[in-house]
Design an enzyme around this catalytic site. Sequence first.
Site, PDB file in Angstrom:
ATOM      1  N   ARG A 170       0.866  -1.175   0.000  1.00  0.00           N
ATOM      2  CA  ARG A 170       0.000   0.000   0.000  1.00  0.00           C
ATOM      3  C   ARG A 170       0.907   1.231   0.000  1.00  0.00           C
ATOM      4  O   ARG A 170       2.052   1.176   0.449  1.00  0.00           O
ATOM      5  CB  ARG A 170      -0.893   0.023   1.238  1.00  0.00           C
ATOM      6  N   LYS A 195      -1.931  -2.625   7.897  1.00  0.00           N
ATOM      7  CA  LYS A 195      -3.141  -2.201   8.596  1.00  0.00           C
ATOM      8  C   LYS A 195      -3.252  -2.899   9.949  1.00  0.00           C
ATOM      9  O   LYS A 195      -2.863  -4.046  10.097  1.00  0.00           O
ATOM     10  CB  LYS A 195      -4.373  -2.539   7.749  1.00  0.00           C
ATOM     11  N   HIS A 263      -2.850   2.691  -5.911  1.00  0.00           N
ATOM     12  CA  HIS A 263      -3.371   1.433  -5.358  1.00  0.00           C
ATOM     13  C   HIS A 263      -3.638   0.414  -6.461  1.00  0.00           C
ATOM     14  O   HIS A 263      -3.633  -0.797  -6.208  1.00  0.00           O
ATOM     15  CB  HIS A 263      -4.649   1.691  -4.563  1.00  0.00           C
ATOM     16  N   ARG A 266      -0.926  -2.097  -6.714  1.00  0.00           N
ATOM     17  CA  ARG A 266      -1.045  -3.211  -5.754  1.00  0.00           C
ATOM     18  C   ARG A 266      -2.030  -4.255  -6.293  1.00  0.00           C
ATOM     19  O   ARG A 266      -1.779  -5.459  -6.208  1.00  0.00           O
ATOM     20  CB  ARG A 266      -1.488  -2.664  -4.399  1.00  0.00           C
ATOM     21  N   HIS A 289      -3.669  -9.432   3.757  1.00  0.00           N
ATOM     22  CA  HIS A 289      -5.114  -9.485   3.958  1.00  0.00           C
ATOM     23  C   HIS A 289      -5.453 -10.341   5.176  1.00  0.00           C
ATOM     24  O   HIS A 289      -4.946 -11.455   5.317  1.00  0.00           O
ATOM     25  CB  HIS A 289      -5.806 -10.091   2.730  1.00  0.00           C
ATOM     26  N   TYR A 298      -9.576 -11.326  -6.422  1.00  0.00           N
ATOM     27  CA  TYR A 298      -8.698 -11.314  -7.593  1.00  0.00           C
ATOM     28  C   TYR A 298      -8.960 -12.506  -8.511  1.00  0.00           C
ATOM     29  O   TYR A 298      -8.663 -12.447  -9.701  1.00  0.00           O
ATOM     30  CB  TYR A 298      -7.228 -11.280  -7.149  1.00  0.00           C
TER      31      TYR A 298
END
Length: 317
Positions: A170, A195, A263, A266, A289, A298
């Site tokens: 990110r 995150k 983004h 990514r 994730h 994806y």
Amino acid sequence: MLPAPSPDLLPGTAALREAAAAWLAELERERRFSANTVEAYGRDLRQFLAHLARTGENPDIPALVALKPRDLRGFMAARRAEGIGGRSLMRALAALRSFARHLDREGHGTVAALSAVRSPKVERRLPRPLPVPAAVAMASPDIRAGEDRAPWILARDAAVLALLYGAGLRIGEALGVRRRDAPVNGIDTLTVLGKGGKTRMVPVIAPVQGAVAEYLALCPYALSPEGPLFVGAKGGPLSPRIVQLAVASLRGALGLPDSATPHALRHSFATHLLARQGDLRAIQDLLGHASLATTQLYTKVDAARLLGAYAAAHPRA
């Protein structure tokens, strides 16, 4: 639109403001939410309290505990009338539920109305990756060689974008890398703070190492080992906005749509790995994730691409 939130400026009583300040501090310190999420949650709470004040309700803790479902539905309807989308409304409800849980833990009572209101349905948008040649070109300083910019700045931007596409970072993760952790001189892994304050280790391929090394060789500043790897024109931390502007310039040069954002690189990293038979669990770990369901988006991107190619090329499609 309402200004950015501050617990001291929240409508309501001092006890409510104190509870809100403690809640926001808890999100940041204990729950380890990102600064952007904490700011957004605080803004959502302020907007809700301002709505209650406009409708004649007294925004204090007992009033929140005694909320009716119609109060929340009225708030959501008012926000929709202002043009707010389903995703923002879903986040606002999540913020209010989080604050309600905080009030419950502190012994103020349960906000039962929140369990009676459903979150708005939001269709998950598929990621929009770039074609491989465009993604590779974005991470090359050559495409911007004609710009009237210092060579070290072009090399810096290329190195940041190389990390986004080559390592799936990110933008905040890339700009958070410290100088001492720079993947150069044979260092082929990078520990990233993602995150929720979670760390993960990602491999850094040779072209990305080379882009970072080129930037460091040209950078005119003596970078502190504990300071940021990427700096702005005056030597301070590099702003994400500068990277976004660089990508906007590249969009024009490459003829790419507005969806070609930092983004999107990514997204391209994940989609291109998956198209080459990359393992879904491994890609989940590389992206950081928390849920495999997020990574599975994806697979839908690749299926959509294949169906599009089939429809465009098959004689009987």
